[in-house]
Design an enzyme around this catalytic site. Sequence first.
Site, mmCIF file in Angstrom:
data_model
loop_
_atom_site.group_PDB
_atom_site.id
_atom_site.type_symbol
_atom_site.label_atom_id
_atom_site.label_comp_id
_atom_site.label_asym_id
_atom_site.label_seq_id
_atom_site.Cartn_x
_atom_site.Cartn_y
_atom_site.Cartn_z
ATOM 1 N N CYS A 119 0.852 -1.105 -0.143
ATOM 2 C CA CYS A 119 -0.005 0.020 0.067
ATOM 3 C C CYS A 119 0.876 1.360 0.098
ATOM 4 O O CYS A 119 0.325 2.471 -0.209
ATOM 5 C CB CYS A 119 -1.061 -0.187 1.134
ATOM 6 S SG CYS A 119 -1.577 -1.673 1.461
ATOM 7 N N HIS A 260 -3.914 6.615 3.278
ATOM 8 C CA HIS A 260 -4.442 5.265 2.651
ATOM 9 C C HIS A 260 -5.482 4.981 3.008
ATOM 10 O O HIS A 260 -5.970 5.087 4.390
ATOM 11 C CB HIS A 260 -3.112 4.287 3.044
ATOM 12 C CG HIS A 260 -3.493 2.821 3.024
ATOM 13 N ND1 HIS A 260 -3.972 2.413 1.580
ATOM 14 C CD2 HIS A 260 -3.483 1.669 3.513
ATOM 15 C CE1 HIS A 260 -4.119 1.165 1.358
ATOM 16 N NE2 HIS A 260 -3.903 0.722 2.644
ATOM 17 N N ASN A 290 -9.999 -1.068 0.129
ATOM 18 C CA ASN A 290 -8.592 -0.824 0.243
ATOM 19 C C ASN A 290 -8.081 -1.407 -1.095
ATOM 20 O O ASN A 290 -8.354 -2.838 -1.260
ATOM 21 C CB ASN A 290 -8.086 -1.729 1.565
ATOM 22 C CG ASN A 290 -6.608 -1.589 1.324
ATOM 23 O OD1 ASN A 290 -6.066 -1.195 0.682
ATOM 24 N ND2 ASN A 290 -6.141 -1.959 2.592
HETATM 25 O O1 UT7 Z 1 -3.673 -1.726 3.955
HETATM 26 C C1 UT7 Z 1 -2.745 -2.430 4.596
HETATM 27 C C2 UT7 Z 1 -3.006 -2.030 6.110
HETATM 28 N N1 UT7 Z 1 -4.160 -2.617 6.355
HETATM 29 C C3 UT7 Z 1 -4.843 -1.964 7.458
HETATM 30 O O2 UT7 Z 1 -4.296 -1.150 7.832
HETATM 31 C C4 UT7 Z 1 -5.965 -2.918 8.128
HETATM 32 C C5 UT7 Z 1 -5.858 -2.803 9.616
HETATM 33 N N2 UT7 Z 1 -6.807 -3.686 10.254
HETATM 34 C C6 UT7 Z 1 -8.192 -3.228 10.408
HETATM 35 O O3 UT7 Z 1 -8.621 -2.529 9.680
HETATM 36 C C7 UT7 Z 1 -9.021 -4.045 11.242
HETATM 37 O O4 UT7 Z 1 -8.251 -4.824 12.237
HETATM 38 C C8 UT7 Z 1 -10.081 -5.108 10.531
HETATM 39 C C9 UT7 Z 1 -11.123 -4.412 10.014
HETATM 40 C C10 UT7 Z 1 -9.412 -5.989 9.544
HETATM 41 C C11 UT7 Z 1 -10.813 -5.733 11.642
HETATM 42 O O5 UT7 Z 1 -11.451 -5.264 12.573
HETATM 43 P P1 UT7 Z 1 -11.196 -5.261 14.035
HETATM 44 O O6 UT7 Z 1 -11.980 -4.383 15.073
HETATM 45 O O7 UT7 Z 1 -9.772 -5.430 14.549
HETATM 46 O O8 UT7 Z 1 -11.734 -6.723 14.281
HETATM 47 P P2 UT7 Z 1 -11.168 -8.130 15.009
HETATM 48 O O9 UT7 Z 1 -10.194 -8.925 13.833
HETATM 49 O O10 UT7 Z 1 -10.685 -7.866 16.388
HETATM 50 O O11 UT7 Z 1 -12.556 -9.074 14.964
HETATM 51 C C12 UT7 Z 1 -13.485 -8.728 15.863
HETATM 52 C C13 UT7 Z 1 -14.734 -9.665 15.769
HETATM 53 C C14 UT7 Z 1 -14.099 -11.087 15.901
HETATM 54 O O12 UT7 Z 1 -14.999 -11.927 16.519
HETATM 55 P P3 UT7 Z 1 -14.896 -12.476 18.045
HETATM 56 O O13 UT7 Z 1 -13.444 -13.232 18.079
HETATM 57 O O14 UT7 Z 1 -14.698 -11.095 18.620
HETATM 58 O O15 UT7 Z 1 -16.029 -13.296 18.275
HETATM 59 C C15 UT7 Z 1 -14.067 -11.513 14.435
HETATM 60 O O16 UT7 Z 1 -14.309 -13.130 14.160
HETATM 61 O O17 UT7 Z 1 -15.285 -9.462 14.572
HETATM 62 C C16 UT7 Z 1 -15.294 -10.918 13.626
HETATM 63 N N3 UT7 Z 1 -15.095 -10.526 12.214
HETATM 64 C C17 UT7 Z 1 -16.392 -10.392 11.642
HETATM 65 N N4 UT7 Z 1 -17.523 -10.154 11.894
HETATM 66 C C18 UT7 Z 1 -18.541 -10.002 10.874
HETATM 67 C C19 UT7 Z 1 -13.998 -10.434 11.499
HETATM 68 N N5 UT7 Z 1 -14.507 -10.132 10.193
HETATM 69 C C20 UT7 Z 1 -15.842 -10.209 10.278
HETATM 70 C C21 UT7 Z 1 -16.878 -9.857 9.350
HETATM 71 N N6 UT7 Z 1 -18.081 -9.818 9.695
HETATM 72 N N7 UT7 Z 1 -16.247 -9.685 8.084
#
Ligand code: UT7
Length: 333
Positions: A119, A260, A290
């Site tokens: 990115c 980004h 993204n």
């Molecule tokens: O481009 C390169 C750089 N990339 C970035 O900068 C991305 C950085 N990271 C992010 O943007 C975020 O971490 C994400 C959007 C990828 C994820 O958001 P988060 O708030 O960190 O969620 P998480 O991974 O901690 O997941 C929270 C919960 C989990 O469930 P439990 O374990 O709390 O029960 C996941 O299993 O959300 C669940 N989950 C989803 N639920 C519904 C993960 N993906 C999904 C989904 N729909 N698509």
Amino acid sequence: MSEKTSVIDVCIAGTGSYVPEKILTNEELAARVDTSDEWIVTRTGIKERRIAADDEFTSHMASKAARRALEQAGLEPLDIELIIVATITPDTPTPATACHVQQQIGAFNAVAFDISAACSGFLYAMKISKRLISDGAFKNALIIGAEKLSTVTNWEDRSTCVLFGDGAGAAILRRAEPGEGSIVATEMGTDGNLTHLLEIPGGGSACPITSENVNQHTHTLNMQGKEVFKIAVNRMKEAAEKVIARAGWKAEEIACVIPHQANRRIIDAIADRLAVPNERVFINLHKYGNTSAASIAIAMDEANRTGAFKRGEYIVLVAFGAGLTWAAAAIRW
Ligand code: UT7
């Protein structure tokens, strides 16, 4: 990595972008994997993304964006002496996608190569070409961020498939005439200790595709989102602060920050830490998700064409991605 003042100022003479026609909405994704529009919007800010057609390659999108940038710059393809395409989804491992672009747009006087910095790639390309122009090696450069991320997305993994989209953005860099804008300061950084946080493990020499592993998603993007999130906020903030300080600007003088487009929450956190009001932060990730190396390039073109800033105003670009890599640029438009 810092820089000395350039002898020759380099300006952005034109921008262009292209996104594929096909829109994939959150609702459509929710019909495929266990997710919802509500989760995706709340956690990321993304509403929909574009998906390239099967016969629409990264180079095709890159060339369309390039033609628009050339037109805005008032240059012909043969005026271009350098083409750099930043991408993690090249048409083929070799030759470089930039070579296909050279052929497609007819820029036969240009040296062409790709760079892989995820990115941050478009801003890496900006710094490289700025330096090559200011050193006198080239007059006019075409830099492009282009991705067909739909080909490296695991469509069964809800934690990543909701994030990514396809598209391309381009800019023409050239020697600035007195009184024109310039790329005032740039910053790049890398932390190779954190390669494992965001990667496509297969398809390269470490893990070539075999008939055994082809169905194990080794050739798709893996991300440890939470860890990446925290580092992204800190690194982007630091990189932006460095270029703002080097340019000698104050936060209130900045007309537009183009970060980004990975996550609305990351963007809001950076705006807050830089003390730049939200209305001066350009956001289009709700439409495209993204798009990795294309993200800032598309956003800069949309911001430019919609009048988010004017000639002479100060803008800041800041990126973060796999590597881990980060980069920023301070531009007097
Ligand atoms: O481009 C390169 C750089 N990339 C970035 O900068 C991305 C950085 N990271 C992010 O943007 C975020 O971490 C994400 C959007 C990828 C994820 O958001 P988060 O708030 O960190 O969620 P998480 O991974 O901690 O997941 C929270 C919960 C989990 O469930 P439990 O374990 O709390 O029960 C996941 O299993 O959300 C669940 N989950 C989803 N639920 C519904 C993960 N993906 C999904 C989904 N729909 N698509």
